[in-house]
Design a protein around this motif. Structure first.
Motif, PDB file in Angstrom:
ATOM      1  N   CYS A   5       0.855  -1.180   0.000  1.00 34.47           N
ATOM      2  CA  CYS A   5       0.000   0.000   0.000  1.00 34.47           C
ATOM      3  C   CYS A   5       0.889   1.228   0.000  1.00 34.47           C
ATOM      4  CB  CYS A   5      -0.908   0.028   1.220  1.00 34.47           C
ATOM      5  SG  CYS A   5      -2.089  -1.328   1.293  1.00 34.47           S
ATOM      6  N   LEU A   6       0.483   2.255  -0.707  1.00 31.99           N
ATOM      7  CA  LEU A   6       1.215   3.518  -0.718  1.00 31.99           C
ATOM      8  C   LEU A   6       0.323   4.605  -0.141  1.00 31.99           C
ATOM      9  CD1 LEU A   6       2.887   3.427  -4.253  1.00 31.99           C
ATOM     10  CD2 LEU A   6       3.972   2.993  -2.052  1.00 31.99           C
ATOM     11  N   ARG A   7       0.915   5.424   0.678  1.00 31.52           N
ATOM     12  CA  ARG A   7       0.144   6.521   1.254  1.00 31.52           C
ATOM     13  C   ARG A   7      -0.228   7.529   0.169  1.00 31.52           C
ATOM     14  NH1 ARG A   7       0.298   6.418   6.895  1.00 31.52           N
ATOM     15  NH2 ARG A   7       1.742   4.869   7.720  1.00 31.52           N
ATOM     16  N   HIS A   8      -1.361   8.170   0.392  1.00 35.05           N
ATOM     17  CA  HIS A   8      -1.920   9.072  -0.619  1.00 35.05           C
ATOM     18  C   HIS A   8      -1.045  10.306  -0.791  1.00 35.05           C
ATOM     19  CE1 HIS A   8      -4.910  11.008  -3.106  1.00 35.05           C
ATOM     20  NE2 HIS A   8      -4.821  12.075  -2.345  1.00 35.05           N
ATOM     21  N   THR A   9      -0.605  10.549  -2.015  1.00 36.27           N
ATOM     22  CA  THR A   9       0.126  11.765  -2.374  1.00 36.27           C
ATOM     23  C   THR A   9      -0.394  12.235  -3.727  1.00 36.27           C
ATOM     24  OG1 THR A   9       1.898  10.644  -3.587  1.00 36.27           O
ATOM     25  CG2 THR A   9       2.187  10.880  -1.198  1.00 36.27           C
ATOM     26  N   GLU A  10       0.161  13.349  -4.214  1.00 36.86           N
ATOM     27  CA  GLU A  10      -0.205  13.851  -5.528  1.00 36.86           C
ATOM     28  C   GLU A  10       0.559  13.137  -6.645  1.00 36.86           C
ATOM     29  OE1 GLU A  10      -2.624  16.006  -6.235  1.00 36.86           O
ATOM     30  OE2 GLU A  10      -3.103  15.896  -4.104  1.00 36.86           O
ATOM     31  N   GLN A  11       1.507  12.273  -6.274  1.00 40.17           N
ATOM     32  CA  GLN A  11       2.329  11.595  -7.258  1.00 40.17           C
ATOM     33  C   GLN A  11       1.568  10.423  -7.877  1.00 40.17           C
ATOM     34  OE1 GLN A  11       6.120  10.458  -5.720  1.00 40.17           O
ATOM     35  NE2 GLN A  11       6.859   9.566  -7.636  1.00 40.17           N
ATOM     36  N   PRO A  12       1.578  10.299  -9.202  1.00 44.33           N
ATOM     37  CA  PRO A  12       0.904   9.149  -9.839  1.00 44.33           C
ATOM     38  C   PRO A  12       1.509   7.834  -9.377  1.00 44.33           C
ATOM     39  CG  PRO A  12       1.475  10.838 -11.456  1.00 44.33           C
ATOM     40  CD  PRO A  12       2.157  11.221 -10.179  1.00 44.33           C
ATOM     41  N   VAL A  13       0.735   6.761  -9.532  1.00 46.14           N
ATOM     42  CA  VAL A  13       1.125   5.451  -9.020  1.00 46.14           C
ATOM     43  C   VAL A  13       1.126   4.430 -10.146  1.00 46.14           C
ATOM     44  CG1 VAL A  13       0.407   3.564  -7.508  1.00 46.14           C
ATOM     45  CG2 VAL A  13       0.298   5.905  -6.695  1.00 46.14           C
ATOM     46  N   CYS A  14       2.137   3.553 -10.139  1.00 42.84           N
ATOM     47  CA  CYS A  14       2.177   2.402 -11.050  1.00 42.84           C
ATOM     48  C   CYS A  14       1.585   1.196 -10.335  1.00 42.84           C
ATOM     49  CB  CYS A  14       3.610   2.090 -11.465  1.00 42.84           C
ATOM     50  SG  CYS A  14       4.404   3.374 -12.471  1.00 42.84           S
ATOM     51  N   ASN A  15       0.655   0.544 -10.989  1.00 42.87           N
ATOM     52  CA  ASN A  15      -0.049  -0.592 -10.398  1.00 42.87           C
ATOM     53  C   ASN A  15       0.523  -1.896 -10.944  1.00 42.87           C
ATOM     54  OD1 ASN A  15      -1.819  -2.436  -9.366  1.00 42.87           O
ATOM     55  ND2 ASN A  15      -3.648  -1.592 -10.311  1.00 42.87           N
ATOM     56  N   TYR A  16       1.161  -2.688 -10.059  1.00 42.45           N
ATOM     57  CA  TYR A  16       1.731  -3.973 -10.458  1.00 42.45           C
ATOM     58  C   TYR A  16       0.977  -5.133  -9.806  1.00 42.45           C
ATOM     59  CZ  TYR A  16       5.544  -0.978 -12.005  1.00 42.45           C
ATOM     60  OH  TYR A  16       6.279   0.000 -12.626  1.00 42.45           O
ATOM     61  N   THR A  17      -0.299  -4.928  -9.505  1.00 43.39           N
ATOM     62  CA  THR A  17      -1.106  -5.988  -8.911  1.00 43.39           C
ATOM     63  C   THR A  17      -1.126  -7.213  -9.828  1.00 43.39           C
ATOM     64  OG1 THR A  17      -2.499  -4.394  -7.764  1.00 43.39           O
ATOM     65  CG2 THR A  17      -3.414  -6.594  -8.100  1.00 43.39           C
ATOM     66  N   ASP A  18      -0.872  -8.381  -9.249  1.00 48.79           N
ATOM     67  CA  ASP A  18      -0.841  -9.604 -10.037  1.00 48.79           C
ATOM     68  C   ASP A  18      -2.231  -9.923 -10.569  1.00 48.79           C
ATOM     69  OD1 ASP A  18       0.754 -12.089 -10.813  1.00 48.79           O
ATOM     70  OD2 ASP A  18      -0.968 -12.961  -9.790  1.00 48.79           O
ATOM     71  N   LEU A  19      -2.326 -10.158 -11.858  1.00 52.03           N
ATOM     72  CA  LEU A  19      -3.623 -10.347 -12.488  1.00 52.03           C
ATOM     73  C   LEU A  19      -4.274 -11.666 -12.118  1.00 52.03           C
ATOM     74  CD1 LEU A  19      -2.830  -8.984 -16.079  1.00 52.03           C
ATOM     75  CD2 LEU A  19      -3.907  -7.794 -14.165  1.00 52.03           C
ATOM     76  N   LEU A  20      -3.484 -12.678 -11.769  1.00 52.31           N
ATOM     77  CA  LEU A  20      -4.044 -14.001 -11.474  1.00 52.31           C
ATOM     78  C   LEU A  20      -4.422 -14.160 -10.010  1.00 52.31           C
ATOM     79  CD1 LEU A  20      -1.686 -16.220 -13.667  1.00 52.31           C
ATOM     80  CD2 LEU A  20      -3.962 -15.359 -14.224  1.00 52.31           C
ATOM     81  N   THR A  21      -3.537 -13.743  -9.116  1.00 51.53           N
ATOM     82  CA  THR A  21      -3.807 -13.931  -7.691  1.00 51.53           C
ATOM     83  C   THR A  21      -4.464 -12.711  -7.055  1.00 51.53           C
ATOM     84  OG1 THR A  21      -1.633 -13.077  -7.027  1.00 51.53           O
ATOM     85  CG2 THR A  21      -1.800 -15.427  -7.513  1.00 51.53           C
ATOM     86  N   GLY A  22      -4.366 -11.547  -7.704  1.00 46.13           N
ATOM     87  CA  GLY A  22      -4.869 -10.319  -7.099  1.00 46.13           C
ATOM     88  C   GLY A  22      -3.944  -9.753  -6.048  1.00 46.13           C
ATOM     89  N   GLU A  23      -2.725 -10.306  -5.904  1.00 45.60           N
ATOM     90  CA  GLU A  23      -1.784  -9.798  -4.909  1.00 45.60           C
ATOM     91  C   GLU A  23      -1.379  -8.378  -5.286  1.00 45.60           C
ATOM     92  OE1 GLU A  23      -1.006 -11.188  -2.219  1.00 45.60           O
ATOM     93  OE2 GLU A  23      -1.403 -13.315  -2.423  1.00 45.60           O
ATOM     94  N   PRO A  24      -1.569  -7.404  -4.377  1.00 45.85           N
ATOM     95  CA  PRO A  24      -1.312  -6.004  -4.740  1.00 45.85           C
ATOM     96  C   PRO A  24       0.158  -5.623  -4.588  1.00 45.85           C
ATOM     97  CG  PRO A  24      -2.213  -6.124  -2.528  1.00 45.85           C
ATOM     98  CD  PRO A  24      -2.158  -7.536  -3.034  1.00 45.85           C
ATOM     99  N   TRP A  25       0.611  -4.757  -5.457  1.00 41.24           N
ATOM    100  CA  TRP A  25       1.943  -4.151  -5.336  1.00 41.24           C
ATOM    101  C   TRP A  25       1.948  -2.864  -6.161  1.00 41.24           C
ATOM    102  CZ3 TRP A  25       5.309  -5.033  -1.766  1.00 41.24           C
ATOM    103  CH2 TRP A  25       6.581  -4.449  -1.842  1.00 41.24           C
ATOM    104  N   PHE A  26       2.431  -1.778  -5.542  1.00 40.59           N
ATOM    105  CA  PHE A  26       2.400  -0.471  -6.183  1.00 40.59           C
ATOM    106  C   PHE A  26       3.736   0.243  -6.015  1.00 40.59           C
ATOM    107  CE2 PHE A  26      -1.842  -1.543  -4.678  1.00 40.59           C
ATOM    108  CZ  PHE A  26      -2.606  -1.376  -5.823  1.00 40.59           C
ATOM    109  N   CYS A  27       4.075   1.065  -6.990  1.00 33.83           N
ATOM    110  CA  CYS A  27       5.238   1.943  -6.920  1.00 33.83           C
ATOM    111  C   CYS A  27       4.806   3.336  -7.354  1.00 33.83           C
ATOM    112  CB  CYS A  27       6.359   1.468  -7.841  1.00 33.83           C
ATOM    113  SG  CYS A  27       7.070  -0.141  -7.432  1.00 33.83           S
ATOM    114  N   TYR A  28       5.418   4.349  -6.748  1.00 35.93           N
ATOM    115  CA  TYR A  28       5.187   5.694  -7.253  1.00 35.93           C
ATOM    116  C   TYR A  28       5.780   5.794  -8.650  1.00 35.93           C
ATOM    117  CZ  TYR A  28       3.814   7.130  -2.569  1.00 35.93           C
ATOM    118  OH  TYR A  28       3.164   7.253  -1.361  1.00 35.93           O
TER     119      TYR A  28
END
Length: 692
Positions: A357-380
């Motif tokens: 999880c990433l804390r809310h900022t004005e910076q856009p986020v890249c979403n790398y959530t796994d499409l099969l398992t739904g495991e979440p992962w994000f990078c600014y």
């Protein structure tokens, strides 16, 4: 030029930067439609200058309301307005003559800053199409801008009330895990929408089953004098049979009284204690079952399993006050262990922070959530590069500013953290006496899974633990088999053990890119051509606290299991817990549920597959390690792991008891004698001893 009705002066060209071209379009039934092209105005308009309220907060806000209003825009929305106007202008001969030839143009894509799932949802309606059996000629499609997850719903009409009710009714029935970050800075935490109602109930049941006794709230400032002190605490053996004799098969119960630094008995529970009964000369040991009486006293129950001397050892791992701090850190600083990724393209390299999880900022986020398992992962998102240019993953150390005043005093090695209570208690155990009723404690209903005797682990239930002491014995057991090991460095110890002990097992060495050349990372693969043995080791997906890993090597265990054919010649070994210690227990529950589903699928298509799961284990503690990898965190994950896989045809390697009961100090990577005993357990499940 004639004047338009109602005007006082002739129209004239407008030069204002806010002016918008006007086009009159004749409707099919005769009247004229007054249309304004606001595209230029939209380009310079600030979108959402005031952030939208999160949907959860909005729904909570109107919970007590009784009156609502709705606006039906069916007759106020022109479907395909832009296309109709464009077609009209293109067919205008006068316009074409004046403007010359035209070319296809495309508007620039725009970025919308979205800080959390469900904060911005796009909605569109497709239809009318062929009416379904339920008389629904339209399809409502809703897409979350943050996770890019879309869901279709069949609807009977195009109306705002139908759209709103359909979205509201299905808000909690999504089939994907959706991470959400609380905007409350004091109670920020990771929240997930589970996969199914059954998972919701199971997660709630698991959390309830591992709930820790309520610990005292720390005053500010607090005094260390009022906290648990192992040096002043006491251990007392409760009486057994008359004469004070103990026999093999009895249960020994001791009472532990925790006192503070002023020597006063504590009045509440919640301390974390580890207990064992051992005999250093016999290299024997067994764990004790600790019962919290919630009043400052504890019972520890030990099974008497060998003849001779037996010494009681009780370790205060954390005081109840320290656990109060650890619990708060999980709620408020779930991201205290954070990660970074490198983005690379051409001569440009950028680095940004990443996490579940990433804390809310004005910076856009890249979403790398796994499409099969739904495991979440994000990078600014990097400023210059795209999300697709991510090449590496690594852990970043954290500071200690997350602690409040004096809280670090609760985590002092040798004072109040991982300290043996200095009260010598020893008994003599006599051989089992036939006809003599055994002494059993009423404080516990279960016993240990095994014990050490002469340095060898003996299981008290399940398969008999055989001793695979030679390379030939191990090769004979694994001959013709494929062993897939999944997990972290604790699982890699098993791969290393087999690599070192089997002379014909050769590891494939694949050249690494220069940027990763100094780091060791999986996947590993070793092959024994002589005995036809294949061993692989694959690291589990993020969060993984390795120095530097290529993103292509970050794989989720559930996805890997789905690629395994399985069968009687396939062995699966899993160890996933250490790198998720600092995250909320819910995160670990959902990871284990995902792996369990994959295990069930594997055992369904290949019932003969042997699946072995390594449990969590205690480790050496320091201030920095305790805040992220405390034994208290590991114990919670251990309980969840056992409960999630209970009832399945899988085998546990009880690393927790095997580490606690051994004479060697606790370590995240147990010493070779313990690893050897673990491998004996694994091989005993792979090659069980035949009856008789």
């Amino acid at each position: 030029m004639s004047l338009l009705p109602g005007t006082r002066s002739p129209p004239e060209p407008a030069c204002s930067p806010w002016a918008a071209p006007v086009v009159l379009v004749k409707k099919k039934d005769g009247p004229w439609w007054f249309c304004v092209d606001y595209r230029c105005l939209n380009d310079i308009t600030c979108k959402d200058f005031y952030p939208l309220l999160h949907i959860d907060d909005a729904l909570d806000y109107i919970t007590s309301s009784s009156w609502f209003s709705s606006l039906n825009l069916c007759s106020g929305f022109w479907q395909g307005c832009h296309q109709d106007i464009e077609l009209y202008v293109h067919r205008c001969d006068t316009c074409t003559t004046q403007k010359g030839p035209t070319q296809q143009s495309h508007a620039a894509l725009q970025q919308y800053r979205v800080g959390a799932p469900m904060e911005w949802v796009g909605v569109d309606i497709l239809g009318p199409i062929t009416t379904t059996d339920w008389r629904n000629p339209y399809i409502l499609v809703a897409m979350d801008y943050f996770t890019k997850w879309s869901e279709p719903y069949a609807v009977p009409v195009q109306s705002t009330d139908t759209t709103a009710s359909k979205l509201f009714q299905n808000k909690w029935n999504s089939t994907v895990i959706i991470p959400k970050v609380s905007t409350d800075p004091y109670h920020s935490t990771c929240k997930f929408q589970p996969l199914s109602p059954e998972d919701v109930l199971e997660a709630a049941s698991l959390l309830k089953s591992i709930a820790w006794p309520e610990t005292p709230t720390l005053p500010s400032p607090f005094s260390l004098d009022q906290t648990s002190d192992p040096a002043r605490s006491t251990i007392t053996v409760l009486p057994g049979r008359k004469g004070g004799q103990w026999y093999v098969g009895d249960q020994l119960e001791v009472m532990i009284q925790i006192k503070d630094f002023l020597g006063r008995p504590k009045k509440s529970g919640g301390d974390l204690l580890l207990a064992k009964l051992h005999n250093p000369k016999l290299d024997a040991g067994v764990v004790g079952q600790v019962v919290d009486h919630l009043n400052g006293s504890y019972s520890a129950v030990f099974s008497l399993l060998w003849e001779g001397q037996a010494q009681v050892q009780v370790i205060l791992v954390h005081s109840s006050e320290a656990i109060t701090v650890l619990d708060r850190l999980t709620l408020e600083h779930y991201d205290r262990v954070y990660f970074k990724s490198d983005f690379f393209s051409g001569n440009i390299t950028e680095t940004t922070a990443c996490n579940i999880c990433l804390r809310h900022t004005e910076q856009p986020v890249c979403n790398y959530t796994d499409l099969l398992t739904g495991e979440p992962w994000f990078c600014y998102k990097p400023k210059k590069l795209s999300c697709d240019t991510r090449i590496s993953h690594r852990r970043v150390m954290y500071g200690l500013k997350i602690l409040k005043a004096k809280e670090e005093t609760l985590f002092q090695s040798g004072v109040n953290m991982k300290v043996i209570i200095p009260r010598s208690v020893s008994i003599a155990v006599l051989p089992e006496k036939k006809g003599e009723p055994q002494i059993k404690s009423s404080a516990v209903t279960s016993g240990p899974s095994g014990y050490y005797y002469k340095g060898v682990w003996q299981a008290l239930s399940g398969s008999k633990v055989q001793q695979f002491t030679t390379a030939s014995a191990i090769s004979q057991c694994l001959k013709g088999k494929v062993i897939h090991i999944y997990g972290d460095s604790t699982a890699n110890q098993w791969f290393t053990y087999l690599r070192d002990i089997l002379p014909d097992l050769k590891v494939f060495s694949i050249p690494k890119p220069k940027i990763f050349s100094q780091f060791v990372y999986t996947p590993f693969m070793a092959l024994d051509y002589v005995n036809n043995i294949l061993v692989t080791m694959i690291t589990h997906g993020p969060p993984i606290s390795f120095p530097l890993v290529p993103t292509s090597n970050l794989r989720y265990v559930a996805n890997e299991l789905d690629q395994v054919v399985g069968g009687t010649n396939t062995v699966i070994a899993i160890s996933v817990w250490a790198h998720l210690s600092s995250f909320p227990t819910e995160v670990y529950i959902w990871r284990m549920q995902s792996i369990r589903r994959a295990v069930v699928r594997l055992l369904t298509r290949a019932p003969g597959t042997v699946v072995v799961i390594r449990t969590a284990a205690p480790r050496a503690q320091s201030l920095r390690l305790a805040l992220t990898n405390s034994d208290w965190y590991s114990l919670q994950k251990d309980k969840v792991l056992r409960a999630v896989f209970e009832g399945l045809n899988v085998h546990f390697v009880d690393a927790w008891e095997m580490v606690v009961a051994h004479r060697l100090p606790h370590h995240i990577h147990p010493k070779p004698p313990i690893v050897m005993n673990m491998m004996n357990v694994v091989l005993s499940h792979v090659c069980p001893q035949e009856a008789g």
